[in-house]
Design an enzyme around this catalytic site. Sequence first.
Site, PDB file in Angstrom:
ATOM      1  N   SER A   1       3.390  11.742  13.008  1.00  0.00           N
ATOM      2  CA  SER A   1       3.385  10.863  11.833  1.00  0.00           C
ATOM      3  C   SER A   1       4.489  11.269  10.872  1.00  0.00           C
ATOM      4  O   SER A   1       4.653  12.453  10.563  1.00  0.00           O
ATOM      5  CB  SER A   1       2.039  10.940  11.111  1.00  0.00           C
ATOM      6  OG  SER A   1       2.082  10.208   9.897  1.00  0.00           O
TER       7      SER A   1
ATOM      8  N   GLU B   1       4.092  -0.005  12.133  1.00  0.00           N
ATOM      9  CA  GLU B   1       2.863  -0.511  11.525  1.00  0.00           C
ATOM     10  C   GLU B   1       2.655  -2.015  11.733  1.00  0.00           C
ATOM     11  O   GLU B   1       1.546  -2.515  11.562  1.00  0.00           O
ATOM     12  CB  GLU B   1       2.814  -0.169  10.041  1.00  0.00           C
ATOM     13  CG  GLU B   1       3.870  -0.843   9.195  1.00  0.00           C
ATOM     14  CD  GLU B   1       3.810  -0.377   7.746  1.00  0.00           C
ATOM     15  OE1 GLU B   1       4.223  -1.161   6.884  1.00  0.00           O
ATOM     16  OE2 GLU B   1       3.363   0.749   7.484  1.00  0.00           O
TER      17      GLU B   1
ATOM     18  N   ARG C   1      -5.487  -3.341  10.874  1.00  0.00           N
ATOM     19  CA  ARG C   1      -4.461  -4.106  11.590  1.00  0.00           C
ATOM     20  C   ARG C   1      -4.986  -4.650  12.923  1.00  0.00           C
ATOM     21  O   ARG C   1      -4.481  -5.660  13.415  1.00  0.00           O
ATOM     22  CB  ARG C   1      -3.204  -3.265  11.766  1.00  0.00           C
ATOM     23  CG  ARG C   1      -2.626  -2.821  10.425  1.00  0.00           C
ATOM     24  CD  ARG C   1      -1.135  -2.653  10.449  1.00  0.00           C
ATOM     25  NE  ARG C   1      -0.665  -2.026   9.213  1.00  0.00           N
ATOM     26  CZ  ARG C   1      -0.433  -2.682   8.079  1.00  0.00           C
ATOM     27  NH1 ARG C   1      -0.630  -3.986   8.021  1.00  0.00           N
ATOM     28  NH2 ARG C   1      -0.008  -2.032   6.998  1.00  0.00           N
TER      29      ARG C   1
ATOM     30  N   HIS D   1      -3.022   6.722  14.854  1.00  0.00           N
ATOM     31  CA  HIS D   1      -3.288   5.986  13.611  1.00  0.00           C
ATOM     32  C   HIS D   1      -4.796   5.867  13.397  1.00  0.00           C
ATOM     33  O   HIS D   1      -5.567   6.675  13.903  1.00  0.00           O
ATOM     34  CB  HIS D   1      -2.599   4.622  13.656  1.00  0.00           C
ATOM     35  CG  HIS D   1      -1.160   4.691  13.248  1.00  0.00           C
ATOM     36  ND1 HIS D   1      -0.585   3.831  12.340  1.00  0.00           N
ATOM     37  CD2 HIS D   1      -0.169   5.546  13.604  1.00  0.00           C
ATOM     38  CE1 HIS D   1       0.698   4.138  12.168  1.00  0.00           C
ATOM     39  NE2 HIS D   1       0.965   5.175  12.932  1.00  0.00           N
TER      40      HIS D   1
ATOM     41  N   ARG E   1      -4.061   2.833  18.563  1.00  0.00           N
ATOM     42  CA  ARG E   1      -3.738   1.407  18.546  1.00  0.00           C
ATOM     43  C   ARG E   1      -3.208   0.899  19.882  1.00  0.00           C
ATOM     44  O   ARG E   1      -3.426  -0.266  20.229  1.00  0.00           O
ATOM     45  CB  ARG E   1      -2.728   1.106  17.426  1.00  0.00           C
ATOM     46  CG  ARG E   1      -3.383   1.062  16.053  1.00  0.00           C
ATOM     47  CD  ARG E   1      -2.418   0.707  14.951  1.00  0.00           C
ATOM     48  NE  ARG E   1      -3.124   0.662  13.668  1.00  0.00           N
ATOM     49  CZ  ARG E   1      -2.527   0.700  12.485  1.00  0.00           C
ATOM     50  NH1 ARG E   1      -1.212   0.772  12.411  1.00  0.00           N
ATOM     51  NH2 ARG E   1      -3.239   0.652  11.375  1.00  0.00           N
TER      52      ARG E   1
ATOM     53  N   ARG F   1       2.533   5.915  -3.102  1.00  0.00           N
ATOM     54  CA  ARG F   1       3.629   6.824  -3.443  1.00  0.00           C
ATOM     55  C   ARG F   1       3.863   6.844  -4.954  1.00  0.00           C
ATOM     56  O   ARG F   1       4.065   7.906  -5.548  1.00  0.00           O
ATOM     57  CB  ARG F   1       4.912   6.405  -2.705  1.00  0.00           C
ATOM     58  CG  ARG F   1       4.949   6.862  -1.247  1.00  0.00           C
ATOM     59  CD  ARG F   1       6.054   6.152  -0.466  1.00  0.00           C
ATOM     60  NE  ARG F   1       6.221   6.699   0.876  1.00  0.00           N
ATOM     61  CZ  ARG F   1       5.438   6.410   1.911  1.00  0.00           C
ATOM     62  NH1 ARG F   1       4.406   5.606   1.750  1.00  0.00           N
ATOM     63  NH2 ARG F   1       5.666   6.943   3.100  1.00  0.00           N
TER      64      ARG F   1
ATOM     65  N   LYS G   1       0.835  -1.201   0.000  1.00  0.00           N
ATOM     66  CA  LYS G   1       0.000   0.000   0.000  1.00  0.00           C
ATOM     67  C   LYS G   1       0.868   1.250   0.000  1.00  0.00           C
ATOM     68  O   LYS G   1       0.613   2.208  -0.741  1.00  0.00           O
ATOM     69  CB  LYS G   1      -0.911   0.006   1.222  1.00  0.00           C
ATOM     70  CG  LYS G   1      -1.799   1.252   1.315  1.00  0.00           C
ATOM     71  CD  LYS G   1      -2.366   1.441   2.695  1.00  0.00           C
ATOM     72  CE  LYS G   1      -1.300   1.884   3.685  1.00  0.00           C
ATOM     73  NZ  LYS G   1      -1.844   2.246   5.018  1.00  0.00           N
ATOM     74  N   SER G   2       1.900   1.261   0.828  1.00  0.00           N
ATOM     75  CA  SER G   2       2.759   2.443   0.935  1.00  0.00           C
ATOM     76  C   SER G   2       3.420   2.769  -0.395  1.00  0.00           C
ATOM     77  O   SER G   2       3.460   3.929  -0.826  1.00  0.00           O
ATOM     78  CB  SER G   2       3.823   2.226   2.007  1.00  0.00           C
ATOM     79  OG  SER G   2       3.246   2.060   3.277  1.00  0.00           O
TER      80      SER G   2
END
Length: 451
Positions: A177, A332, A407, A359, A363, A33, A28-29
């Site tokens: 972040s 993560e 997650r 997040h 979390r 990008r 995903k990252s």
Amino acid sequence: MTMTVEETWVAPQAGGPLDATVTIPGSKSLSNRYLILASLGSRPVRLTGLLKSRDTDLMIQALEALGVDCRADLDSPTEVTVVPPSGGRFRGGARVDCGLAGTVMRFVPGLAMLADGPTHFYGDQQAYRRPMRPLLDGLTQLGARIEYLGQEGFLPFVLTPPTHLVGREVTIDSSASSQFISGLLLLAARTDGTMTIVHSGQHLPSLPHIAMTVEDLRQAGVQVQANPDRCRWSVEGRGTGGTQLPDQVQVEPDLSNAAPFLGAALIGGGQVSVPNWPDRTTQPGGLLPKYLEIMGAKVNRVRDVQGSATCRVTGGEAIHGLGDFDLSPAGEIVPSIAAILVFADGRSRLHGIGHLRGHETNRLKALVTEITRIGGQARELDDGLAIEPVPVQSMHGAVIETYADHRMATFAAMIGLKIPGIRVRNIGTTAKTMPDFPDMWKRMLAGEGQG
């Protein structure tokens, strides 16, 4: 599998030692990008192995709202050709739905700085609690005007871009972040002149994600001077020349999404293999094999005749606690690590992950709540999480909440491998990065290859 938020998914137990191969979808990252960098270029780029999930769908919809043409291959939806807008100018007047995707809400406002009019950003209700101020403060230093439509420093807002984007030094506190730094780095490729980004806070989380952004920019022909020790990054802006990725880019598998599957080998016993594991990666999930070895797993890298590597993890006789352990490079994967440590024979103190409070949900609080709910022992630390060993027979089934966090949903599935009676509320939230997760999980337990 489509389920409503009210329905619960019965987490299957491991009936015996695992023996499975699981092919993980694209990162995903990296997917998001590359979508941004391709949009900043001057000619079409074909992305192959792109993740198909809610987060990438939201990114594509955002780019299309800004005038980018994203053409999915009808025969292969993981192949998308990105055609940048003519002249490098994005379309103003757009409404961008960020959903709950951090990369959308923190990367796309940079593109809106290059639009010919204001852009309205909104998202899921839960997204309105995710911090945005550091990024928007940085964009304000570059000439943006921000109109908040709700609580100041959060979604929703309207961004009006400057008439001309000139590089300069921008100072923000990115403690909440790393995406704030990455969002500014991606935009910096299009400034006139050099842009320097300075982090002013004490702690900077997820440095590997910033390193990923820097490497991706360099792959796109952008000169970046990175000095993470001094929390400074300088980018040689190319104006309308923008970035230029190669004509075709292959997206790596999402190594963080491999964590629940490889971690299952420790909890359930046996072995799980993930093919196409890169030899070198900027993904924080690349640290996973080392962490699993410390917890007692045997990790091998096996090559096929084409030279592609498979990461194979075999569970050991016991799962070991991590003691005092810095997890700041790979925050993560903390929910997956925590699920394994619930069954460890020793205590763990996970540090450097205080930013996980900001997040998709808090979390750290969520993990403590759900571990406690099943009879485990955990508590929050100032900068992390403490997990104490508890005999498996002292724990019990329960309905585990996911907090609309993918997650936390995979964390619950991992817990269910060993504890009977685990039910997961809103397993469908895994569609954020793995739309097929429930079926992938069941196929892993059945020992089916997933090629």
